[in-house]
Write a protein that holds these residues in place. Structure first.
Motif, short mmCIF file in Angstrom:
data_model
loop_
_atom_site.label_atom_id
_atom_site.label_comp_id
_atom_site.label_asym_id
_atom_site.label_seq_id
_atom_site.Cartn_x
_atom_site.Cartn_y
_atom_site.Cartn_z
N PHE A 131 -55.54 -81.42 77.20
CA PHE A 131 -55.66 -81.34 78.66
C PHE A 131 -56.74 -80.33 79.05
O PHE A 131 -57.53 -80.57 79.98
N CYS A 132 -56.79 -79.21 78.32
CA CYS A 132 -57.84 -78.22 78.58
C CYS A 132 -59.22 -78.82 78.31
O CYS A 132 -60.16 -78.60 79.08
N VAL A 133 -59.34 -79.54 77.19
CA VAL A 133 -60.62 -80.16 76.85
C VAL A 133 -61.02 -81.15 77.94
O VAL A 133 -62.18 -81.20 78.37
N ASN A 134 -60.08 -81.96 78.39
CA ASN A 134 -60.37 -82.95 79.43
C ASN A 134 -60.75 -82.27 80.75
O ASN A 134 -61.62 -82.77 81.49
N THR A 135 -60.11 -81.14 81.05
CA THR A 135 -60.46 -80.40 82.27
C THR A 135 -61.88 -79.88 82.18
O THR A 135 -62.65 -79.94 83.16
N LEU A 136 -62.26 -79.36 81.01
CA LEU A 136 -63.63 -78.91 80.81
C LEU A 136 -64.61 -80.07 80.95
O LEU A 136 -65.68 -79.92 81.56
N SER A 137 -64.26 -81.22 80.41
CA SER A 137 -65.13 -82.40 80.52
C SER A 137 -65.39 -82.74 81.99
O SER A 137 -66.54 -83.04 82.39
#
Length: 226
Positions: A131-137
């Motif tokens: 979820f953190c990675v997707n938020t950064l994306s």
């Protein structure tokens, strides 16, 4: 320039489908009792979990088919990842974590010998880190202007040696987001992700091609196995 973000979860932050996938359900729903336990575990972690990520965007010094140089350090990402990177001029290096609070919750379930909930919490923790990675994306979508960005790539996947995580961490301050790295290149808290996004005006984002990856046990694998 280093950027850091901290988030709070709410009831809808992590889609159930992401949790099911992390648990090994590919397009199927767990039985009713499992779904009830998932709901209980998720309710437990919402008030205590503090996911966070740190990132920086750096120019790529050199780029070849299997290797890229960032900050004067050579990363041997291999041919699979390298095939996605033509046109890359910058890299967004990142680390993300579900946090030490989540590790403590996992340990409490382990001490209670609650194997089923421990397994569920382990899967949810993976989904939280993603979820953190997707938020950064999504942040990159808004912040990068004319630059395209690739999907994220991490040491240990697609043929990229996990030991190169040591090189990646050398470009961050000590213990970024509270993450420590062992001599064997494993992260603590365990529910953490590191890697990079490729950036470039001429870069053409491509989906993962699971059929050419040698990791047959990746839970996100799209290729059907027999």
């Amino acid at each position: 320039m280093l950027e850091q973000r901290q988030m709070r979860l709410d009831a809808s932050s992590i889609p159930l489908e992401d949790i099911y996938m992390a648990m090994g359900y590919r397009g199927a729903q767990p039985e009713v009792q499992i779904r009830k336990w998932i709901s209980e575990v998720y309710s437990d972690i919402v008030p205590i979990c503090a996911p966070r990520y740190m990132y920086q965007i750096l120019e790529v010094d050199k780029l070849s088919g299997r290797c890229l140089q960032i900050g004067g350090i050579d990363f041997h990402v291999g041919g699979i990842i390298g095939s996605y990177l033509p046109g890359m001029t910058h890299a967004c290096l990142f680390v993300t974590t579900a946090g030490q609070e989540y590790d403590a919750y996992l340990n409490s379930l382990k001490k209670a010998d609650n194997i089923i909930k421990e397994y569920i919490a382990d899967a949810i923790g993976s989904a939280v880190a993603e979820f953190c990675v997707n938020t950064l994306s999504k942040e990159l979508d808004l912040a990068c202007g004319s630059l395209q960005h690739s999907l994220p790539y991490s040491p240990g996947y697609c043929g990229w040696d996990i030991r190169e995580q040591q090189k990646l961490f050398s470009l961050f301050p000590p213990h970024p987001c509270g993450i420590t790295l062992s001599d064997s290149s494993l992260m603590s808290p365990v529910k953490s992700v590191s890697g990079f996004f490729g950036l470039g005006k001429e870069l053409h984002p491509q989906p993962y091609r699971c059929e050419i990856c040698m990791n047959k046990h990746c839970y996100k694998r799209k290729e059907r196995t027999v």
